[in-house]
Design an enzyme around this catalytic site. Structure first.
Site, PDB file in Angstrom:
ATOM      1  N   ASN A 448       0.921  -1.267  -0.485  1.00  0.00           N
ATOM      2  CA  ASN A 448       0.390   0.597  -0.076  1.00  0.00           C
ATOM      3  C   ASN A 448       1.326   1.239   0.199  1.00  0.00           C
ATOM      4  OD1 ASN A 448      -2.688   1.541   0.478  1.00  0.00           O
ATOM      5  ND2 ASN A 448      -1.226   1.798   2.313  1.00  0.00           N
ATOM      6  N   GLU A 449       0.986   2.011  -1.199  1.00  0.00           N
ATOM      7  CA  GLU A 449       1.240   3.162  -1.379  1.00  0.00           C
ATOM      8  C   GLU A 449       3.000   2.954  -1.051  1.00  0.00           C
ATOM      9  OE1 GLU A 449      -2.460   6.219  -0.021  1.00  0.00           O
ATOM     10  OE2 GLU A 449      -0.023   5.797   1.713  1.00  0.00           O
TER      11      GLU A 449
END
Length: 846
Positions: A448-449
């Site tokens: 995530n990210e």
């Protein structure tokens, strides 16, 4: 089955009883000051397994509830202390003689643990996200056996590992990226800091003879282009552990939908591949696209007449692919199931409790039912949480909710060296094998990210050449997925543009996250960008009133009172709430009005975004709002609060994610038409009729109108320009545009509510008590915007079927309320319960 067969069957005995919890070694709680019980009180505390230190201490009355007020700050000593779980495991001569091998199996240890049996060290663990198996055949003794699991402080371990591995940037006050533990247990911008320890998933003693099924991996498939009645194929990869390499041949029997195949595994062999072809199967579909037929896959391991072990899975037959292809708009990002493109109406999922062992199948079912109520068809399991329990994915299979599973890397750089690398590989192998058979699972995502973070969050300079996880996302994880789950797609991160050569959060390429709106801009600017797929975006709002007042005892309760600030974890969160409100509504000084205004603004902001995204389908093919659920009572981006109560946002999603949607949108550059009506048909049937567009005064008088015949096929979108004489108001603050097609209606207000001539309505409220709650009919004399019944104020367990309904003068709406207890009918007319936008304009402005 004969007695002889029963004797040889693998026996699994739960080891959940008789546990106690003690502060390790009787030492004082680490760094507790005066807030902790005495060390003596923390010895021999009754413990629940599965469970955690916090919940055991809470059950014993030794700590306050960390969910209430500022108790979080009083309990930091728990995560800084070492703990010991202990039980006595009884063992008989008969049990010892019945089988050749005895294994102690832990499905989950959180996190840094040493396991001892009768003083012998069985092993050490440093990973919450994997299973552990210890051969205890020689360690068990007849009578009582002392089983001890000692947990080291996760806070101190993470701190020490951050030095041993070397600094890596992350977004928390703790180096959660140095330990394989649920990242959000160290706190998040919606989560409290628990950093608990415990035996968080089941533990059992497995006794077996000759051989056992050590791994069963099931892959169900149909040919591309298959329809109902086509053949289905199930491939079962079985790994076998033997008590001796010279053990006799064994047999693996597989039964799927009445079709059985048996293969022999010769002496010394440790694996088998079984293919089963089912002559005719029906396809599994996402919700809204078809049914979800599921089939049991039964696997049996035997030797002669002896049944050695068995396993069961459920599968659905479907094809799925993620299409990322260049086109005239950039790079697509769309899911295709059974050759049918699916517009994702999604939400992000976080652990449903800060202590995830408390999440039962019933709780998963309740949350997934709320997702269905909101017309959600995909849940993304976010990478800062956990791989959820089997029940979550089973229920998604049954209900047709697609699942996107992140691997557990979030908002941080991660060391790629040992010992972390081996732990990562072990946990990924564990969970890919465990989850890969689920029909609902459509994507593995590496992080995530993190690739975005490396580029945009100044990581490269801070890392100074250190590894940061890219090798996991582009090499290790895709290699394991290709080996263990070859039919599913994988992306290295979210957001992801399809290649490292393109900026990872480019709206024209692949998936995108949008946080500039909440952090710095206003929500109408969602319409400025047309992403190909929006995988994260959202707006904050408080929990429901009953949850808020249960968890915070501030007197007076204000937006900035001490408990409210503890339950607001976002940086400058209240400032951003105010900044995002005042362009649209006056800022109330009354706390009840403030709560309603912020709840309404959250719902409005997300609805604006979702309707914009859907109006651009099929250029945009997905909306995954942050977030469906909460893990405790907190002001957050969730649609369902920490007590499981639906916030107004859930009802906004219900409307914005409806199969059929009519929405009015501004279109810059549309010749002669500043507004269009987008008609979105995400149903399986064609939709046609007269689209009636009217500009009305607030008193209901029509000023201009037009009727346009429209017709569109299933799963399609069309836009109809609004003629200028209809689209341009004479008096913007006192007129509304209304577009209607059949039963679906959209409204467009030319001015923000605070600048409009909304009046205080006289509402006729007609409640009728029913066997399951109440039916409440509300009629208005003037235009009323976003009418809502906040029924949790009547009873915390009350639920209403709809909310945020705009009525023209003289119109009525009927709300269905369910509640396990008898309700006071008069309470529904209370203006603190019966809420609408008009109140915030006419009352707050006074």
């Amino acid at each position: 089955m004969t007695d002889h067969q029963a004797h040889r069957t693998l026996v699994a005995r739960e080891v959940h009883e008789g546990w106690t919890l003690s502060i390790a070694g009787g030492s004082a709680p680490q760094g507790a000051g005066v807030t902790a019980p005495s060390a003596a009180a923390l010895v021999g505390v009754p413990a629940t397994v599965p469970g955690s230190v916090h919940t055991d201490l809470l059950a014993a009355g030794l700590i306050p509830d960390p969910y209430l007020d500022d108790n979080e700050a009083l309990l930091g000593w728990v995560g800084r202390s070492d703990w010991e779980y202990r039980t006595t495991l009884t063992w008989t001569v008969e049990e010892a003689a019945a089988h050749e091998r005895h294994d102690l199996v832990f499905d989950g240890l959180d996190t840094v643990a040493e396991v001892r049996l009768n003083g012998r060290v069985l092993g050490s663990t440093v990973n919450m996200h994997r299973t552990y198996r210890f051969d205890v055949s020689s360690a068990l003794q007849v009578g009582g056996n002392d089983l001890v699991v000692r947990f080291a402080s996760p806070v101190r371990y993470a701190d020490s590992q951050s030095l041993a591995l070397g600094y890596r940037p992350q977004v928390n006050k703790h180096p959660f990226n140095a330990i394989r533990k649920m990242a959000c247990s160290f706190g998040w911008d919606w989560g409290l800091d628990t950093t608990t320890s415990g035996i968080w998933r089941p533990v059992r003693l497995e006794s077996w003879t000759a051989a056992r099924l050590s791994s069963v991996r099931v892959e169900a498939s149909v040919a591309d282009g298959a329809v109902d009645g086509a053949p289905g194929r199930v491939r079962i990869q079985v790994e076998i552990e033997r008590t001796s390499a010279e053990s006799a041949a064994v047999h693996v029997a597989v039964n799927v939908a009445g079709v059985e195949r048996v293969v022999e595994v010769v002496s010394g062999a440790s694996s088998a591949l079984v293919d089963v072809v089912v002559p005719s199967v029906d396809l599994w579909w996402p919700r809204g696209y078809g049914d979800q037929p599921l089939h049991d896959v039964d696997v049996v391991l035997s030797r002669g007449l002896d049944l050695l072990g068995s396993a069961s899975r459920r599968v659905g037959f479907r094809t799925v692919r993620l299409e990322m292809e260049p086109d005239e708009h950039g790079t697509s990002f769309r899911f295709v199931v059974n050759d049918q493109p699916v517009f994702v109406r999604g939400a992000n999922w976080i652990p449903d409790d800060a202590f995830p062992h408390r999440v039962t199948r019933e709780r998963y079912a309740a949350r997934i039912a709320q997702a269905e109520q909101a017309n959600i068809n995909l849940l993304r399991v976010w990478g800062g949480g956990i791989y959820e329990a089997d029940d979550f994915y089973d229920l998604c299979d049954e209900r047709g909710i697609l699942t996107w599973q992140d691997f557990l890397f979030a908002c941080a750089a991660y060391a790629e060296e040992e010992p972390l690398r081996s732990e990562v590989e072990a946990e990924v192998r564990d969970n890919v094998v465990r989850l890969s058979h689920h029909a609902s699972l459509v994507l593995w995502n590496g992080s995530n990210e993190n690739i975005w973070g490396y580029q945009d969050w100044n990581w490269e300079r801070r890392l100074d050449g250190r590894t940061w996880g890219l090798g996991y996302y582009t090499e290790l994880l895709p290699r394991i997925v290709a080996e263990l789950d070859p039919t599913r797609d994988y992306t290295p991160s979210s957001p992801w543009s399809g290649t490292l050569d393109v900026y990872p959060n480019d709206p024209a390429h692949g998936s995108m996250h949008s946080w500039e709106l909440w952090n710095r801009e206003d929500y109408p600017h969602y319409r400025d960008v047309v992403p190909r797929f929006l995988a994260e975006f959202g707006w904050q709002g408080p929990p429901t009133w009953s949850t808020l007042t249960r968890s915070i005892s501030d007197d007076p309760l204000t937006p900035e009172s001490p408990g409210m600030l503890v339950h607001q974890k976002a940086a400058q969160g209240n400032d951003k709430l105010i900044d995002g409100l005042v362009a649209h509504l006056p800022l109330p000084d009354d706390m009840d009005d403030w709560h309603w205004a912020m709840s309404l603004n959250q719902a409005t902001a997300v609805r604006v975004a979702v309707e914009h995204l859907r109006s651009w389908s099929p250029v945009c093919m997905g909306s995954v709002v942050w977030q469906l659920n909460d893990c405790w009572p907190v002001t957050s981006w969730a649609a369902v609060d920490g007590d499981g109560h639906a916030k107004p946002l859930l009802y906004a999603l219900k409307h914005a994610y409806a199969d059929r949607l009519v929405t009015i949108q501004p279109r810059a550059g549309e010749p002669g038409a500043p507004l269009v009506v987008a008609v979105v048909n995400d149903s399986s049937e064609a939709w046609s009729g007269d689209l009636v567009i009217r500009r009305l005064r607030f008193d209901g008088v029509e000023l201009q109108g037009v009727k346009v015949p429209v017709g569109l096929g299933a799963r399609s979108t069309t836009t109809v320009p609004v003629p200028t004489d209809v689209a341009v108001p004479t008096r913007s603050g006192a007129e509304v545009l209304v577009a209607t097609l059949g039963a679906e209606r959209a409204t467009w207000f030319f001015a923000e509510p605070r600048d409009s001539a909304l009046e205080a309505p006289t509402l006729a409220v007609e409640p009728i008590l029913t066997r399951t709650g109440a039916r409440v009919r509300v009629t208005t004399d003037v235009l009323v915007q976003d009418l809502a019944l906040l029924v949790d104020k009547v009873h915390p367990d009350a639920v209403v079927d709809d909310m945020l309904v705009t009525l023209l003068p003289g119109e009525s709406v009927t709300f269905e309320v369910t509640c396990p207890e008898v309700l006071d009918p008069a309470a529904f007319a209370d203006p603190r319960v019966l809420r609408h936008t008009n109140q915030l304009v006419t009352e707050v402005a006074r």
